[in-house]
Design a protein around this motif. Structure first.
Motif, PDB file in Angstrom:
ATOM      1  N   VAL A 179       0.843  -1.201   0.000  1.00  0.00           N
ATOM      2  CA  VAL A 179       0.000   0.000   0.000  1.00  0.00           C
ATOM      3  C   VAL A 179       0.877   1.250   0.000  1.00  0.00           C
ATOM      4  O   VAL A 179       0.637   2.205  -0.760  1.00  0.00           O
ATOM      5  N   ILE A 180       1.895   1.255   0.850  1.00  0.00           N
ATOM      6  CA  ILE A 180       2.802   2.408   0.909  1.00  0.00           C
ATOM      7  C   ILE A 180       3.478   2.609  -0.445  1.00  0.00           C
ATOM      8  O   ILE A 180       3.543   3.734  -0.963  1.00  0.00           O
ATOM      9  N   GLY A 181       3.966   1.514  -1.025  1.00  0.00           N
ATOM     10  CA  GLY A 181       4.635   1.623  -2.307  1.00  0.00           C
ATOM     11  C   GLY A 181       3.726   2.157  -3.394  1.00  0.00           C
ATOM     12  O   GLY A 181       4.097   3.072  -4.142  1.00  0.00           O
ATOM     13  N   HIS A 182       2.511   1.616  -3.493  1.00  0.00           N
ATOM     14  CA  HIS A 182       1.579   2.050  -4.527  1.00  0.00           C
ATOM     15  C   HIS A 182       1.146   3.501  -4.325  1.00  0.00           C
ATOM     16  O   HIS A 182       1.194   4.313  -5.255  1.00  0.00           O
ATOM     17  N   CYS A 183       0.740   3.829  -3.102  1.00  0.00           N
ATOM     18  CA  CYS A 183       0.208   5.173  -2.849  1.00  0.00           C
ATOM     19  C   CYS A 183       1.282   6.258  -2.973  1.00  0.00           C
ATOM     20  O   CYS A 183       1.012   7.359  -3.455  1.00  0.00           O
ATOM     21  N   ALA A 184       2.497   5.936  -2.529  1.00  0.00           N
ATOM     22  CA  ALA A 184       3.561   6.934  -2.558  1.00  0.00           C
ATOM     23  C   ALA A 184       4.311   6.941  -3.879  1.00  0.00           C
ATOM     24  O   ALA A 184       5.251   7.727  -4.056  1.00  0.00           O
ATOM     25  N   ASP A 185       3.900   6.097  -4.799  1.00  0.00           N
ATOM     26  CA  ASP A 185       4.515   6.066  -6.124  1.00  0.00           C
ATOM     27  C   ASP A 185       3.484   6.554  -7.145  1.00  0.00           C
ATOM     28  O   ASP A 185       3.400   7.755  -7.422  1.00  0.00           O
ATOM     29  N   GLU A 186       2.649   5.660  -7.670  1.00  0.00           N
ATOM     30  CA  GLU A 186       1.705   6.051  -8.701  1.00  0.00           C
ATOM     31  C   GLU A 186       0.730   7.130  -8.235  1.00  0.00           C
ATOM     32  O   GLU A 186       0.534   8.145  -8.905  1.00  0.00           O
ATOM     33  N   SER A 187       0.092   6.898  -7.082  1.00  0.00           N
ATOM     34  CA  SER A 187      -0.921   7.845  -6.610  1.00  0.00           C
ATOM     35  C   SER A 187      -0.319   9.215  -6.326  1.00  0.00           C
ATOM     36  O   SER A 187      -0.894  10.258  -6.660  1.00  0.00           O
ATOM     37  N   TYR A 188       0.845   9.216  -5.695  1.00  0.00           N
ATOM     38  CA  TYR A 188       1.512  10.466  -5.317  1.00  0.00           C
ATOM     39  C   TYR A 188       1.860  11.292  -6.555  1.00  0.00           C
ATOM     40  O   TYR A 188       1.657  12.514  -6.589  1.00  0.00           O
ATOM     41  N   LYS A 189       2.368  10.623  -7.577  1.00  0.00           N
ATOM     42  CA  LYS A 189       2.727  11.328  -8.809  1.00  0.00           C
ATOM     43  C   LYS A 189       1.472  11.880  -9.484  1.00  0.00           C
ATOM     44  O   LYS A 189       1.473  13.014  -9.989  1.00  0.00           O
ATOM     45  N   GLY A 190       0.425  11.087  -9.499  1.00  0.00           N
ATOM     46  CA  GLY A 190      -0.814  11.555 -10.108  1.00  0.00           C
ATOM     47  C   GLY A 190      -1.420  12.730  -9.370  1.00  0.00           C
ATOM     48  O   GLY A 190      -1.938  13.670  -9.989  1.00  0.00           O
ATOM     49  N   ALA A 191      -1.366  12.695  -8.040  1.00  0.00           N
ATOM     50  CA  ALA A 191      -1.937  13.784  -7.235  1.00  0.00           C
ATOM     51  C   ALA A 191      -1.274  15.117  -7.557  1.00  0.00           C
ATOM     52  O   ALA A 191      -1.912  16.180  -7.473  1.00  0.00           O
ATOM     53  N   GLY A 192      -0.008  15.063  -7.941  1.00  0.00           N
ATOM     54  CA  GLY A 192       0.700  16.300  -8.274  1.00  0.00           C
ATOM     55  C   GLY A 192       0.185  16.964  -9.537  1.00  0.00           C
ATOM     56  O   GLY A 192       0.543  18.117  -9.828  1.00  0.00           O
ATOM     57  N   GLN A 193      -0.662  16.269 -10.296  1.00  0.00           N
ATOM     58  CA  GLN A 193      -1.193  16.812 -11.544  1.00  0.00           C
ATOM     59  C   GLN A 193      -2.666  17.206 -11.444  1.00  0.00           C
ATOM     60  O   GLN A 193      -3.283  17.557 -12.453  1.00  0.00           O
ATOM     61  N   ILE A 194      -3.232  17.159 -10.246  1.00  0.00           N
ATOM     62  CA  ILE A 194      -4.664  17.447 -10.108  1.00  0.00           C
ATOM     63  C   ILE A 194      -5.004  18.853 -10.604  1.00  0.00           C
ATOM     64  O   ILE A 194      -5.970  19.052 -11.363  1.00  0.00           O
ATOM     65  N   THR A 195      -4.245  19.846 -10.174  1.00  0.00           N
ATOM     66  CA  THR A 195      -4.563  21.228 -10.566  1.00  0.00           C
ATOM     67  C   THR A 195      -4.485  21.405 -12.076  1.00  0.00           C
ATOM     68  O   THR A 195      -5.381  22.008 -12.693  1.00  0.00           O
ATOM     69  N   GLU A 196      -3.408  20.873 -12.672  1.00  0.00           N
ATOM     70  CA  GLU A 196      -3.279  20.987 -14.126  1.00  0.00           C
ATOM     71  C   GLU A 196      -4.445  20.309 -14.833  1.00  0.00           C
ATOM     72  O   GLU A 196      -4.974  20.826 -15.830  1.00  0.00           O
ATOM     73  N   HIS A 197      -4.875  19.181 -14.295  1.00  0.00           N
ATOM     74  CA  HIS A 197      -5.967  18.424 -14.912  1.00  0.00           C
ATOM     75  C   HIS A 197      -7.277  19.200 -14.887  1.00  0.00           C
ATOM     76  O   HIS A 197      -7.988  19.264 -15.898  1.00  0.00           O
ATOM     77  N   ILE A 198      -7.635  19.776 -13.742  1.00  0.00           N
ATOM     78  CA  ILE A 198      -8.945  20.424 -13.638  1.00  0.00           C
ATOM     79  C   ILE A 198      -8.976  21.793 -14.318  1.00  0.00           C
ATOM     80  O   ILE A 198     -10.053  22.329 -14.571  1.00  0.00           O
ATOM     81  N   MET A 199      -7.802  22.336 -14.636  1.00  0.00           N
ATOM     82  CA  MET A 199      -7.763  23.672 -15.248  1.00  0.00           C
ATOM     83  C   MET A 199      -7.496  23.640 -16.750  1.00  0.00           C
ATOM     84  O   MET A 199      -7.783  24.616 -17.449  1.00  0.00           O
ATOM     85  N   ALA A 200      -6.940  22.547 -17.248  1.00  0.00           N
ATOM     86  CA  ALA A 200      -6.639  22.477 -18.685  1.00  0.00           C
ATOM     87  C   ALA A 200      -7.935  22.292 -19.477  1.00  0.00           C
ATOM     88  O   ALA A 200      -8.756  21.428 -19.140  1.00  0.00           O
ATOM     89  N   PRO A 201      -8.167  23.073 -20.518  1.00  0.00           N
ATOM     90  CA  PRO A 201      -9.426  22.982 -21.278  1.00  0.00           C
ATOM     91  C   PRO A 201      -9.722  21.583 -21.814  1.00  0.00           C
ATOM     92  O   PRO A 201     -10.880  21.185 -21.885  1.00  0.00           O
ATOM     93  N   ASP A 202      -8.682  20.822 -22.173  1.00  0.00           N
ATOM     94  CA  ASP A 202      -8.933  19.518 -22.784  1.00  0.00           C
ATOM     95  C   ASP A 202      -9.164  18.402 -21.776  1.00  0.00           C
ATOM     96  O   ASP A 202      -9.536  17.289 -22.160  1.00  0.00           O
TER      97      ASP A 202
END
Length: 473
Positions: A179-202
């Motif tokens: 759980v630590i490995g998955h959340c602090a790897d894939e999930s953590y990297k994805g979370a860093g893109q939340i703002t870009e995702h919700i603000m980008a027109p596409d």
């Protein structure tokens, strides 16, 4: 009128009294985090202790939010991103296993770093940060030992065993390290893109799993997270994810899947179809507890392969006897099992936005008999403000004492972690109960009951539904 601070203090005091009373009745003291795990940990799972712990957790965090200067409170939370980074670093470098082998006298960070093959200065900063947050214990400057918290993700394997076969590090464990490995790897990297995702027109209004924040973070445009997992370079991540799902189950009270719904009342030979059942963690728990039932675990080929391997190791007699079978199936396609007693959807609908969920549950309704039961297990989101009561048995949670927020705040933070994780991974979400009821009703399912793991939690309850009668035209 009693002040907010005094009211919170009163809740804290009463909660501690309730917890200690249960432990005293069992003849043991409440354990310190500096003590190793013991049998007394099971007492924490008793209903009275869990209820008191939820109130205590909620009150303590609300007290901190009240008394800390606003700037300090925001900054303390802002810099929380170092916690998953630090946890992953010590998990990947096997610090817990190194310290377990060192014993109670501990080990200097230079020796830990030597065995972990990392820089001691950098590791010292990470361990000091974690020990400051009560994870590990520093007994002398730069000398560390495990404590009750760090021991949670111990794989139980020797350092040499892990280094010789890193791909199987998580196999046969409780899944917390995964759980630590998955959340602090894939999930953590994805979370860093939340703002870009919700603000980008596409992507701002995108609801497909192929264009989630995580796919943006890893630069993958060939499919969803599931396709990405199948890439040869992600073999370790795929194995880790499957075991991490078992780790999530271990966060719940043991046997949570077999509580709530009355599995024992099903006739002998009843067939439970675990739709999207992964490696079969739920099926194994059910069949182990109720030997008159059979489970069919359906999932993609990669999970079917891992599932058979997992079941062969953990419950081989169920596999050999046919009480658990694994079938490849795409749950967007017509459901081949048309005589199921129970369809089980555990942590499936939260992976998909509404238009996909409707397709999944519609397929199950098409295959259901008039007596088929649907058990949907996903986190229920509750609001911090009071909500209108529901007439569905088990749906309502008791209001907490003033001045706690209606959903117990941080005590139920896991539901909101899960919600943001589903958004990050799949452009999906956890849902309120009303949202779930409406989706099910629109496809011919009627919710009859909710079984919660505790009376105040929204984490992985069982939502029970039955087919609505088909109206003749």
């Amino acid at each position: 009128m009693t002040s907010t601070l005094r009211s919170l203090l009163s809740i804290i005091q009463k909660s501690i009294d309730d917890i200690e009373t249960v432990f005293e009745k069992r003849g043991v003291a409440f354990p310190s985090i500096d003590e190793p795990p013991s049998d007394s940990d099971a007492i924490r799972l008793e209903a009275t202790v869990q209820a008191a712990t939820a109130l205590l957790t909620s009150a303590v965090h609300q007290l901190l939010a009240n008394v800390q200067p606003p700037q300090a409170y925001i900054l303390n939370n802002l810099f929380g991103y170092y916690m998953p980074s630090a946890l992953r670093a010590v998990m990947e470098t096997n610090v817990v296993e190194i310290l377990r082998e060192a014993g109670p006298q501990g080990m200097h960070v230079k020796e830990i770093a030597k065995r972990a093959q990392v820089d001691p200065t950098k590791l010292s900063s990470i361990l000091c940060y974690l020990a400051t947050h009560h994870i590990f214990r520093e007994i002398e400057p730069d000398v560390y030992v495990n404590n009750r918290l760090s021991s949670v993700w111990d794989t139980g394997k020797s350092l040499s065993e892990i280094q010789e076969s890193p791909l199987t590090k998580f196999d046969g464990t409780n899944g917390i390290a995964a759980v630590i490995g998955h959340c602090a790897d894939e999930s953590y990297k994805g979370a860093g893109q939340i703002t870009e995702h919700i603000m980008a027109p596409d992507t701002a209004f995108e609801d497909s799993p192929e264009r989630s924040p995580m796919m943006l973070a890893v630069g993958y445009d060939k499919g969803s997270m599931w396709t990405w997992f199948e890439e040869p370079s992600n073999e370790m991540r795929l194995r880790r994810f499957g075991i991490a799902m078992n780790g999530v189950n271990s966060i719940q009270p043991p046997g949570a899947i077999i509580k709530g719904f009355d599995w024992a009342s099903l006739p002998a030979g009843s067939v439970i179809v675990d739709v999207g059942g992964g490696i079969g963690v739920s099926a194994i728990s059910i069949v182990r507890a109720f030997d008159h039932l059979k489970c069919i675990v359906q999932d993609q080929s990669m999970f079917v392969k891992l599932g058979r391997e997992h079941c062969r190791k953990t419950f081989p007699e169920a596999l050999s006897s046919g009480r658990i079978v694994y079938h490849e199936h795409d749950f967007f396609e017509p459901q081949p099992q048309t005589s199921a007693t129970v369809f089980l959807l555990k942590q499936i609908t939260h992976d998909w936005s509404d238009r996909y969920v409707l397709r999944i549950i519609r397929r199950l309704r098409e295959a259901a008999t008039p007596t088929t039961t649907l058990i949907l297990i996903d986190t229920i989101i509750t609001h911090p403000c009071p909500s209108h009561p529901s007439d569905i048995p088990g749906a309502n949670i008791p209001p907490p004492p003033w001045p706690l927020v209606a959903n117990l705040g941080v005590a139920n933070a896991s539901t909101h972690f899960a919600n943001l994780t589903m958004f990050t991974h799949f452009n999906a979400q956890e849902r309120t109960l009303m949202h779930i009821v409406e989706l099910l009703a629109s496809t011919g399912w009627n919710v009859t009951r909710v079984h919660r793991s505790t009376e105040s939690e929204g984490f992985l309850p069982q939502i029970i539904a039955v087919p609505m009668p088909v109206l003749k035209t």
